[in-house]
Design an enzyme around this catalytic site. Structure first.
Site, mmCIF file in Angstrom:
data_model
loop_
_atom_site.group_PDB
_atom_site.id
_atom_site.type_symbol
_atom_site.label_atom_id
_atom_site.label_comp_id
_atom_site.label_asym_id
_atom_site.label_seq_id
_atom_site.Cartn_x
_atom_site.Cartn_y
_atom_site.Cartn_z
ATOM 1 N N HIS A 90 -0.690 10.367 -3.221
ATOM 2 C CA HIS A 90 -1.994 9.954 -2.124
ATOM 3 C C HIS A 90 -3.382 11.165 -3.110
ATOM 4 O O HIS A 90 -4.876 10.560 -2.517
ATOM 5 C CB HIS A 90 -2.606 9.724 -1.020
ATOM 6 C CG HIS A 90 -3.148 9.130 -0.716
ATOM 7 N ND1 HIS A 90 -3.945 9.552 -0.190
ATOM 8 C CD2 HIS A 90 -4.161 7.584 -1.226
ATOM 9 C CE1 HIS A 90 -5.281 8.574 0.529
ATOM 10 N NE2 HIS A 90 -5.013 7.655 -0.053
ATOM 11 N N HIS A 114 1.027 -1.426 -0.327
ATOM 12 C CA HIS A 114 0.394 0.218 0.110
ATOM 13 C C HIS A 114 0.966 1.094 -0.441
ATOM 14 O O HIS A 114 1.492 1.291 0.716
ATOM 15 C CB HIS A 114 -0.453 0.042 1.022
ATOM 16 C CG HIS A 114 -1.714 1.023 1.802
ATOM 17 N ND1 HIS A 114 -1.773 2.239 2.260
ATOM 18 C CD2 HIS A 114 -3.108 1.234 0.444
ATOM 19 C CE1 HIS A 114 -2.739 2.979 2.227
ATOM 20 N NE2 HIS A 114 -3.642 2.889 0.760
HETATM 21 CA CA CA Z 1 -4.828 3.773 -3.189
#
Ligand code: CA
Length: 350
Positions: free
Chosen positions: A78, A36
């Site tokens: 992000h 992630h």
């Molecule tokens: Ca993502």
């Protein structure tokens, strides 16, 4: 009962361990670990250093989140704003918008490359979001482009002989459109250029916006693997009604265009009642439609209250819910768990 099973605490649940493709010639499908935002539990998220570290940890896929720069280049960040992961407010103090935020799309790639990237922090206080992670203020980290991240992964695939995949996310397509941009098109052009074209290629494309997921599959012609992400409607991630989408009829719509779902783990496990996990029917219904299930986010330093530990959370997801993969900030620990799980399962079956 062998010690390994006892250690994992999964022995009693092994009959539920997923055993796909039984009786068919192909090998059983192994659960996957997706890094992630790179190895974001250990190094600043979405940096090439974090990607290399995740690669070495034995993950299956590495996740780049993509937004556009002013010159329309997909960069790996992000959020639409970049003041929580860089020194943009110090370097370009006059470039904030009326809301006080600094947006990637207002900066050319050359400008973005001048920024020092750090561990995520709160711009109001300057304090790290995860205080036990990599320290703030360490130089040497920059914002990569999607192409640079792919070149790193593909380069490592060549030099190591492995075949690690990428799992890019198209971020905020509606917002990009209000800025006059087509983020999906720009991301797809990069993926196609680097050879990610079909479901045979090691790439999952993911998006929260269901209208965009459909557009990616139909209008834009993406033939590779595609994942529909979901979150709570209260997060206002997109116009998609996620509660509706996770109902059987919604999942059936998802299955027409996507290969799987990427829900928040709490949308599969709703808590603990009388010492027992409350698992809803979302995963069962998704599986019945042939959808893969890759929930997020598994963090060693922020474990859900219904789990006793990080491994207990992974056990709940993989064994009790039967998910196919997880997004983790601590991919080494998730990889270790999956290895143990797959070593343990056949022994019980024999
Ligand atoms: Ca993502």
């Amino acid at each position: 009962m062998n010690i390994l099973l006892a250690t994992l605490g999964i022995a009693a649940l092994l009959p539920h361990t997923p055993v796909q493709n039984q009786g068919k010639s192909q090998a059983p499908k192994r659960q996957i670990v997706i890094a992630h935002r790179g190895a974001s539990g250990y190094l600043p998220e979405h940096t090439l250093q974090g990607v290399a570290m995740a690669y070495q940890m034995g993950v299956d896929f590495i996740e780049p989140d993509c937004v556009l720069s002013k010159d329309n280049i997909p960069v790996v960040v992000h959020d639409t704003h970049i003041d929580t992961i860089s020194d943009v407010a110090k370097k370009f103090p006059d470039r904030k918008r009326k809301d006080g935020r600094y947006y990637a799309i207002d900066f050319t790639l050359a400008e973005l490359k001048t920024l020092a990237v750090s561990e995520r922090f709160d711009p109001a206080t300057g304090k790290a979001v995860y205080p036990k992670r990599f320290p703030l203020g360490v130089p040497g980290f920059t914002i990569p482009t999607l192409a640079e991240e792919i070149e790193l992964v593909q380069g490592l695939n060549k030099s190591t002989g492995k075949n690690i995949g990428i799992y890019p996310e198209v971020k905020y397509p509606e917002w990009h459109r209000t800025e006059g941009r087509d983020i999906s098109k720009a991301v797809l052009e990069v993926l196609w250029k680097y050879g990610y074209k079909t479901k045979e290629d090691k790439c999952f494309l993911q998006c929260f916006d269901f209208a965009e997921t459909k557009r990616i599959r139909t209008e834009l012609g993406w033939q590779g693997r595609l994942i529909q992400l979901t979150t709570e409607n209260a997060d206002k991630e997109s116009s998609t009604d996620y509660e509706k989408l996770l109902m059987p009829a919604g999942l059936a719509e998802v299955a027409k265009v996507a290969d799987g779902i990427g829900p928040w783990i709490n949308q599969l496990i709703e808590g603990k009642v009388d010492g027992k996990l409350k698992i809803n029917d979302v995963a069962k219904n998704a599986k019945a439609l042939g959808l893969q299930i890759h929930p997020y986010t598994f963090r060693f330093d922020a474990v859900q209250s219904y789990a006793d530990s990080f491994d207990d959370l992974l056990r709940a997801a993989f064994v009790e819910v039967g998910v196919d993969g997880v997004f983790s900030d601590h991919p080494d620990k998730a990889v270790a768990f999956v290895k143990k799980l797959n070593r343990a399962a056949p022994k019980q079956q024999n």
